[in-house]
Design a protein around this motif. Structure first.
Motif, PDB file in Angstrom:
ATOM      1  N   UNK A  69     -21.238 -37.577  82.150  1.00 27.37           N
ATOM      2  CA  UNK A  69     -22.488 -37.899  82.593  1.00 27.37           C
ATOM      3  C   UNK A  69     -22.826 -37.081  83.907  1.00 27.37           C
ATOM      4  N   UNK A  70     -21.941 -36.782  84.812  1.00 25.50           N
ATOM      5  CA  UNK A  70     -21.914 -35.952  85.888  1.00 25.50           C
ATOM      6  C   UNK A  70     -22.230 -34.562  85.319  1.00 25.50           C
ATOM      7  N   UNK A  71     -21.758 -34.116  84.289  1.00 31.10           N
ATOM      8  CA  UNK A  71     -22.014 -32.592  84.078  1.00 31.10           C
ATOM      9  C   UNK A  71     -23.268 -32.773  83.341  1.00 31.10           C
ATOM     10  N   UNK A  72     -23.919 -33.785  82.833  1.00 30.89           N
ATOM     11  CA  UNK A  72     -25.096 -33.715  82.088  1.00 30.89           C
ATOM     12  C   UNK A  72     -26.452 -33.598  83.240  1.00 30.89           C
ATOM     13  N   UNK A  73     -25.899 -34.502  84.211  1.00 27.26           N
ATOM     14  CA  UNK A  73     -26.640 -34.437  85.313  1.00 27.26           C
ATOM     15  C   UNK A  73     -27.035 -33.180  86.302  1.00 27.26           C
TER      16      UNK A  73
END
Lengths: 326, 251
Positions: A69-73
Motif C-alpha cells: 500500500x505504501x509503495x502504491x501511494x
C-alpha cells in the motif's frame, strides 16, 4: 511543503478503506440488500519516514502490514486518506508525466505489463518512445542492461513465452531503460530460484552504484535485505515499528550472539547450547559477555576453531513479527 | 503530436499482438455478423421485391465490423486484474492504450470479415452506388467514435461493479433495437421511430448504413456530433470518478 533534500518524504501517512461485511447465512444476505454494513480497515496509520537521494532502504513487515500500500501511494497509484508525501519534490498521486518519467515501480508479482505477444525488443522500443529517451542514450543504457541482466538471448523472444526469472529481468530492463531516479521494488525476487534471485540482487546493487538511484525495496527474503539495504524500515499493522540500521535492529531484538566452536571438550558450562554435532558446538551468549566468554573458552578448552556470529536475520525478524519490538 | 506518435506505435503494437489470435478474432467476426444477417433474412422475406433491404443490411454488416468495440473485455479486465495500475503509471493518457487496442481489433475484424460481406453481396446480387458509399465516410467515422464512447462509458462501470458484461450487454441490446439492426428504423412504428431518431444508437449503425446503401440521401452530422460531445462529457466525468475510486481503494 517546501523543496527538501530528501528523495522520499512521508509524513503522518494514513490510509483506510471501508470493506463490506456481513454475517453468514441467507437472512444476513437479504439484510445486506437493504442495509450494507462496512468495516473500516486501517491499512496505514501515521507512517512517517524520509529517504535521502541515493539511499537504499529495506521495507519489511509481515503479510498485510501495509508495505505494498505504501509503495502504491509513493508511486502514485493510490491516494492516501491523510498525510503528506513528496517523492522528488512532487505529490505522487497527481501522476504528472514529468514525475512518472523519473520513477519506476517494479512488482515481482507483475513484473511486465503491456502486450504479451510483443518481443522484448519491441517493448523496450515502446518504452523509449514513451519516456522520450534519446536514441544514443537508449543504445548506451540498453548495452549496459544487456550486460548486467544477460538480456541478449531474450531480446527477440515474446513476453508471454518468458520464464518467471526472465520476466523479472525484462521487467527491470523495461523499468530502468529510462534511468529512473527513484526505484520502488516490491518483492523483486519472489518465486525466483537461488541463482536468479542472486542475479537480481547483484544487478540492483550495480545499478545503484552506477546511477546513484534511490531505492525502496520490500522483500520477504532476508537475503535481499541483508545484501542490499544498510537501512531497514519495519512496518507492522500499518505503523512503523523500527527505522534504522540493520545491525542495530539485530542487536535490539536479540541480546545474544552465537559462538560457534570446534573442540573435543565440553563447552556447555560457558553458555546455552543451541546446537551440537560432530565436535562442533553453537553456544548462545549475552552480547556483553561475548568477549569474556570467548577468553575463558580459549583458556579452558583445546579449541580447534572459534567464530562469533550474529543470530540469523530470519530468526530475528520472525521474532519481531511474532512478538513485536521491545 | 507526441500523442499521435504514441497512438500510432500502440496501434502497430496491438495489430501485432492480435495477429496471434486470428481464430479468436474469427469468432468475434461471426458474433458481429449474426444479428445483421438475421435482420437481412427476416426483412428480405417480408419485402422480397425491395433490393434496398439487402443493400442496407450488407452495409450494416460492414459498419458493425468496422465499429465493433470490446472495452468490457479489454479495458474492464485491466480494472479487475489490477493491471490498470501499469497504465496509470505510464507518462501518457490511459486512453491512448484503450483507443490503440480498439482500432487494432476493428482493423482485424474488417479484414477478416470482408470476405463475408463480399460473399453476401455477391450471393444477393447487391449493387452499390459508390458515390453514396463515399458520402457515408464521415458518418461512418462518427459512428465508430460513438460506438467506442458508448462501450467505453459502460465499461467504466467496472470501477463500481464486477458485472460489467451484463451492463455492456444491455447497452448492446439498445444499439441492436434502436440502431437499425433489428429493423431499419424507417420500418419501426411511428412512435418508436421518432424515439430512435433522437437516441444516439441510430447514429452508431443505421445512419451510415442508410447513406451507404443510398436509401437516405443526407443525414445530420450535427446529430452525431452532439452525441459525441455529450458522451465525451459523460465519459470524462465517469473516468475521473472511477480513477478517484480506484486510487482510493486499489485493485
Amino acid at each position: 511543503m517546501v523543496a527538501t533534500m530528501s528523495a522520499v518524504e512521508v509524513e503522518n501517512l494514513s490510509m483506510s478503506y471501508k470493506a463490506p461485511v456481513r454475517k453468514s447465512g441467507l437472512r444476513a444476505a437479504f439484510g445486506s440488500l437493504v442495509r450494507r454494513e462496512y468495516k473500516t480497515v486501517q491499512a496505514l496509520d501515521e507512517v512517517s519516514f524520509t529517504i535521502a537521494p541515493g539511499e537504499v532502504a529495506g521495507f519489511i513487515g509481515p503479510n498485510g502490514a501495509g508495505k505494498t500500500t505504501t509503495m502504491k501511494i509513493l508511486s502514485g497509484i493510490l491516494h492516501p486518506t491523510s498525510g503528506a508525501v513528496q517523492v522528488l519534490d512532487t505529490v505522487p498521486w497527481q501522476r504528472r508525466s514529468a514525475f512518472l518519467k523519473r520513477i519506476a515501480f517494479v512488482r515481482g508479482s507483475q513484473p511486465v505489463g503491456g502486450s504479451q505477444e510483443l518481443t522484448v525488443m519491441d517493448s523496450l522500443e515502446y518504452q523509449r518512445l514513451l519516456y522520450d529517451v534519446p536514441r544514443p542514450t537508449f543504445r548506451r543504457t540498453l548495452a549496459d542492461l544487456e550486460a548486467l541482466l544477460e538480456l541478449d538471448p531474450l531480446l527477440e523472444r515474446q513476453l508471454r513465452a518468458l520464464s518467471l526469472g526472465e520476466r523479472m529481468r525484462v521487467g527491470l530492463a523495461m523499468a530502468l531503460i529510462y534511468r529512473p531516479e527513484v526505484l520502488f521494488l516490491d518483492e523483486p525476487t519472489i518465486g525466483l530460484d537461488v541463482t536468479a534471485a542472486g542475479q537480481i540482487r547483484e544487478f540492483v546493487r550495480e545499478y545503484v552504484e552506477q546511477t546513484g538511484a534511490t531505492v525502496l525495496l520490500t522483500s520477504h527474503y532476508m537475503a535481499d535485505v541483508e545484501s542490499l539495504c544498510p537501512r531497514l524500515i519495519l512496518i507492522d499493522k500499518g505503523k512503523v515499528q523500527y527505522d534504522g540500521p540493520l545491525a542495530e535492529l539485530s542487536a535490539r531484538l536479540s541480546p545474544y550472539k552465537l559462538i560457534r566452536i570446534s573442540t573435543q571438550g565440553d563447552p556447555s558450562p560457558f553458555g546455552e547450547v543451541v546446537d551440537k554435532a560432530d565436535g562442533q558446538w553453537v553456544l548462545r551468549v549475552p552480547r556483553d559477555e561475548v568477549a569474556g566468554t570467548t577468553g575463558r573458552l580459549l583458556q579452558a578448552l583445546e579449541v580447534v576453531d572459534l567464530a562469533v556470529e550474529e543470530p540469523p536475520l530470519e530468526k530475528v525478524i520472525d521474532q519481531a513479527y511474532r512478538e513485536g519490538l521491545r | 503530436m507526441r500523442t499521435a506518435v504514441l497512438l500510432g506505435f500502440r496501434l502497430r503494437q496491438e495489430v501485432l499482438e492480435w495477429s496471434g489470435a486470428w481464430w479468436f478474432l474469427m469468432t468475434l467476426v461471426v458474433q458481429a455478423v449474426v444479428a445483421p444477417l438475421i435482420g437481412l433474412f427476416v426483412w428480405s422475406a417480408v419485402y422480397p421485391d425491395d433490393p434496398a433491404i439487402a443493400r442496407y443490411y450488407v452495409a450494416v454488416i460492414l459498419v458493425t465490423l468496422m465499429t465493433e468495440s470490446f472495452e468490457q473485455h479489454t479495458f474492464s479486465e485491466r480494472i479487475y486484474n489490477g493491471t490498470l495500475s501499469h497504465e496509470l503509471l505510464r507518462p501518457q493518457p490511459v486512453a491512448v492504450g484503450v483507443i490503440g487496442m480498439n482500432l487494432a481489433i476493428r482493423a482485424w475484424l474488417t479484414l477478416l470479415g470482408a470476405p463475408i460481406v463480399l460473399l453476401t453481396g455477391i450471393a444477393l446480387q447487391v449493387g452499390f452506388d459508390w458515390w453514396a458509399v463515399a458520402r457515408s465516410t464521415p458518418y461512418l467515422v462518427l459512428a465508430a467514435v460513438l460506438v467506442f464512447l458508448w462501450t467505453f462509458l459502460l465499461s467504466l462501470t467496472a470501477f463500481w461493479t464486477d458485472r460489467v458484461h451484463a451492463v455492456v450487454g444491455f447497452g448492446s441490446q439498445l444499439v441492436f433495437l434502436f440502431g437499425g439492426t433489428a429493423a431499419p428504423i424507417g420500418l419501426l412504428p411511428d412512435g418508436l421511430r421518432r424515439v430512435a431518431e433522437v437516441l444516439p444508437f441510430y447514429g452508431m449503425s443505421g445512419l451510415p448504413a442508410e447513406i451507404a446503401a443510398g436509401t437516405r440521401g443526407d443525414g445530420s452530422l450535427g446529430y452525431q456530433l452532439v452525441w459525441v460531445v455529450v458522451l465525451v462529457g459523460v465519459v470524462m466525468v465517469l473516468w475521473r470518478a472511477g480513477v478517484r475510486r480506484y486510487t482510493a481503494v486499489g485493485s
